[in-house]
Write a protein that holds these residues in place. Structure first.
Motif, PDB file in Angstrom:
ATOM      1  N   HIS A  55      50.865  32.663 -48.644  1.00 40.65           N
ATOM      2  CA  HIS A  55      50.086  32.339 -47.449  1.00 40.65           C
ATOM      3  C   HIS A  55      50.638  31.089 -46.771  1.00 40.65           C
ATOM      4  O   HIS A  55      50.686  31.002 -45.534  1.00 40.65           O
ATOM      5  N   SER A  59      51.775  31.052 -42.900  1.00 39.62           N
ATOM      6  CA  SER A  59      51.038  30.255 -41.915  1.00 39.62           C
ATOM      7  C   SER A  59      51.882  29.110 -41.352  1.00 39.62           C
ATOM      8  O   SER A  59      51.553  28.567 -40.298  1.00 39.62           O
ATOM      9  N   HIS A  62      54.987  30.166 -36.925  1.00 38.70           N
ATOM     10  CA  HIS A  62      54.160  30.817 -35.907  1.00 38.70           C
ATOM     11  C   HIS A  62      54.595  32.244 -35.606  1.00 38.70           C
ATOM     12  O   HIS A  62      53.805  33.039 -35.112  1.00 38.70           O
ATOM     13  N   THR A  66      49.577  37.714 -38.473  1.00 38.81           N
ATOM     14  CA  THR A  66      48.741  38.300 -39.522  1.00 38.81           C
ATOM     15  C   THR A  66      47.801  39.371 -38.968  1.00 38.81           C
ATOM     16  O   THR A  66      47.032  39.968 -39.711  1.00 38.81           O
TER      17      THR A  66
END
Lengths: 150, 94
Positions: A55, A59, A62, A66
């Motif tokens: 994750h 994250s 950019h 998701t």
């Protein structure tokens, strides 16, 4: 709905490569158009790292999405050179035309901000479905979107 | 073979260099299109160069619509044309 079986094959292709997670994420996004959250578990298992680590990588960048994007991706530069050549006015027109704010997605469009395409000499720049368009005025954006959008 | 250079940097591609390169390739089987980097003269991109006996001569900014008139003007031999910029190494900013 895809049962993400293909994701296991994709992950298998990268899991032995040092630093392969990033390449794997690109491959997943190329295949699905975004990185489905269900695949985070598959990647964590494959690379033998925690879900939090997967994750964290997703994250941080950019460009990894998701959620599914609209059918057309419009990215407009918001950096200094393009701003000095009118990208704020251009962005206002795009927001009006697409009915979306920066960062929003509809079924048809995703509108994203970009901070420099590296094409400052030909500002302002807009990318439509992967094709970069230089020196875009508010007036010819409408023409571009009719030509470039499927 | 005649070597013709067409840049493939971001600026040139955004100004249509890919289409220009494809269009030049279709002119003759004697043309060898080489995709190179930019000289940095972005205002002239796509800057098409032809290797002649006198050195590399430049034409720019070239669009697909210019290819037929360039061909008619003999750009493959360094022929004169409104887009002709002379020897690339001697182009000045004025």
């Amino acid at each position: 709905m895809d049962d993400f079986r293909q994701a296991t094959n994709i992950v298998d292709g990268f899991k032995k490569i040092p630093g392969g997670l990033l390449e794997c994420l690109h491959a997943i996004q190329d295949f699905y158009g975004y990185v489905p959250k269900e695949i985070v578990d598959i990647m964590a298992d494959g690379f033998n790292i925690s879900r939090a680590e997967v994750h964290g990588v997703i994250s941080y960048y950019h460009d990894f999405k998701t959620l599914p994007l609209g059918r057309n991706l419009v990215r407009v530069c918001q950096a200094e050179a393009c701003q000095s050549m009118g990208s704020r006015e251009l962005t206002s027109r795009i927001v009006d035309l697409l009915g979306l704010d920066l960062g929003e997605t509809s079924e048809e469009y995703t509108l994203d901000a970009v901070y420099c395409f590296g094409n400052c000499a030909l500002s302002p720049n807009v990318e439509i479905n992967g094709k970069l368009h230089p020196r875009v005025s508010p007036d010819n954006f409408e023409k571009l979107i009719k030509e470039g959008v499927l | 073979m005649i070597n013709v250079y067409v840049p493939r940097d971001t600026a040139s591609i955004s100004m249509g260099a890919d289409e220009v390169a494809a269009s030049i390739s279709e002119l003759s089987t004697e043309i060898n299109v080489i995709r190179n980097g930019t000289w940095g003269m972005t205002y002239l991109e796509p800057l098409v160069e032809v290797e002649t006996d006198n050195g590399r001569v430049a034409y720019g900014p070239v669009s697909v619509a210019d290819i037929s008139s360039l061909y008619a003007a003999g750009f493959l031999d360094g022929g004169d044309h409104p887009l002709f910029r002379g020897l690339t190494s001697e182009i000045s900013a004025d």
